[in-house]
Design an enzyme around this catalytic site. Structure first.
Site, PDB file in Angstrom:
ATOM      1  CB  THR A  88      24.206  46.759  10.633  1.00  0.00           C
ATOM      2  OG1 THR A  88      24.959  45.883  11.475  1.00  0.00           O
ATOM      3  CG2 THR A  88      25.012  47.067   9.385  1.00  0.00           C
ATOM      4  N   GLY A 128      31.324  27.139  -2.007  1.00  0.00           N
ATOM      5  CA  GLY A 128      30.151  26.305  -1.762  1.00  0.00           C
ATOM      6  C   GLY A 128      28.882  27.000  -2.191  1.00  0.00           C
ATOM      7  CB  CYS A 177      24.547  40.291   8.774  1.00  0.00           C
ATOM      8  SG  CYS A 177      24.005  40.385  10.488  1.00  0.00           S
TER       9      CYS A 177
END
Length: 475
Positions: A147, A288, A295
């Site tokens: 990425t 939560g 990532c």
């Protein structure tokens, strides 16, 4: 199979190409055998390809060649051992051997956040591409999977041009990965889409041949795998845009949790209700503790940094708030802990000294051993900094957690972690914790108080067992 090309040319079939090695199908290499590269290498061998995995870490390579996966990913160990035995898979620290072996070389190294800013550190990409290019002796395709910021593929092309003779005709392409930890084997073998950024028919044909095993498996299972063929920039943007969208969706429902906490609403019911809208959907609407891992956090920061460099920083200003909402959920657990333990919060935060707190969970999500930017471990650190005696248990992440945060106390079982605890914090939604018996645990603790940081417990069940329950965005 036919595909539309990005330049709006008529649809036409992908041209068949012969791998430069002369093999019947491309030989593939994966440079970097961390979570991404090791998983891809093992799964592509399972698809029938001849595969070589490369890494500079000799210990990691020795483990892999011995049939041991250095990460926890369900199903990967068995596939590794099977394909090593079949002779389709091996691992090496020799870059010259790797260059000589492969037709398609996938770059799978890390792109962590830079130490001096929010941008991505591309030094591992540069080192792997340069090292490989210097040893290539025939035409090959170098494909980025890591990425990266948009524009990286063009830069990699320049690196390749600088370090390989022009007459070799080495080409570059980009094909982002979409792995979910805990489901990575299926994500490689049965992806929901394949995206490739190419500049030539040859590169497109080689990448199609390198993915043919995926398409063939889909055909036998009566599935379709969408193939998107596009330009470099779009291929690079697909992954970071997807991660930015998911992060935004998670932070949106956590922002709603903040509102529910002051308004008296229940964010789990709110999420369920809006999730029935097909335009919204219910995935990634679990409020939560927020997102973590290797990532999403660093990718949305790098995306903002790159947009700023390109003059489009205003377009992604909302991602800064997405990041802030996410980080606030961690301090919210600290506040809930102080409330349950009747500790006042001063300007420096709550004083939890003299309390023993059990933290169940250290990994950023279940079914992995990955603790990188794990909210659970970050909260454990905050609790300890507030003076609590923190005892941590995680089914798979103990070794990595101990290396990352050695100052905490680690227990070998959930029972040991909760024994004598004044407060239990469930911070990773492992099935072991979701299905735990609150009556049995209640016999072990010093105080029946629980913070459900993932809204994964049944509040009625725990309350009936005598526990004082606090969820995230719940009454």
């Amino acid at each position: 199979m036919t595909i539309p090309y990005p330049n709006s040319q008529p649809v036409h079939p992908i041209a068949a190409v012969t791998p430069p090695s002369g093999a019947s199908r491309p030989r593939v290499t994966f440079l970097g055998t961390g979570y991404l590269g090791a998983t891809y290498a093992i799964c592509y061998a399972e698809l029938g390809y001849e595969v070589l995995g490369f890494d500079v870490d000799a210990d990691k390579i020795a483990m892999l060649n011995a049939g041991q996966v250095p990460i926890h990913e369900p199903g990967l160990d068995e596939l590794l051992r099977r394909n090593l035995a079949a002779g389709r898979l091996r691992f090496s620290t020799d870059i010259a051997e790797t260059a000589d072996f492969g037709d398609v070389h996938f770059i799978c190294v890390g792109t962590p956040q830079r130490a001096d800013g929010m941008g991505a550190d591309l030094s591992y990409v540069e080192a792997s591409v340069t090292g490989l290019a210097q040893h290539l002796t025939r035409k090959a395709l170098i494909v980025g999977k890591s990425t990266v910021p948009v524009g990286t593929a063009e830069w990699v092309e320049q690196l390749v041009g600088k370090h390989t003779p022009a007459d070799l005709g080495v080409e570059v392409a980009w094909s982002p990965e979409f792995l979910q930890e805990g489901f990575a084997v299926d994500d490689v073998l049965r992806p929901n889409r394949i995206v490739v950024g190419v500049k030539s028919e040859w590169a497109n044909g080689m990448l199609y041949a390198a993915h043919k095993g995926v398409f063939d498996l889909a055909a036998t299972e009566d599935r379709e795998v969408p193939l998107v063929v596009t330009d470099f920039a779009t291929a690079e943007l697909v992954k970071v845009a997807a991660n930015a969208f998911l992060a935004t969706k998670i932070s949106f429902i956590n922002a709603m949790a903040e509102v529910c906490e002051v308004a008296g609403g229940d964010v789990t019911q709110l999420a369920r209700a809006i999730g029935f809208d097909p335009r919204i959907g219910n995935r990634f609407l679990q409020a939560g503790l927020g997102f973590g891992g290797a990532c999403l956090p660093k990718d949305i920061r790098a995306f903002q940094a790159r947009a700023q460099e390109l003059g489009a920083g205003e377009a992604l200003r909302f991602l800064h708030e997405v990041d802030l909402i996410n980080l606030r959920r961690r301090t919210r657990v600290l506040q809930l802990a102080a409330d349950l333990l009747s500790r006042r919060t001063g300007p420096a935060g709550p004083d939890l000294s003299g309390t023993r707190i059990a933290v169940l969970g250290a990994t950023f999500k279940p079914n992995t051993d990955d603790v990188r930017d794990a909210p659970a471990l970050a909260v454990a650190g905050l609790l300890r900094k507030a003076g609590a005696d923190v005892h941590v248990f995680d089914p798979q992440g103990m070794e990595n957690a101990r290396r990352a945060m050695p100052e905490l106390t680690y227990e070998s079982t959930m029972t040991e972690a909760v024994t004598g605890a004044d407060l239990v914090c469930v911070l990773t939604e492992w099935a072991d914790f979701r299905n735990a018996d609150p009556v049995a645990l209640g016999e072990l603790v010093a105080g029946r108080k629980v913070v459900d940081g993932r809204n994964c417990l049944d509040p009625a069940l725990w309350t009936q067992a005598g526990w004082e329950y606090r969820g995230m965005g719940r009454p």
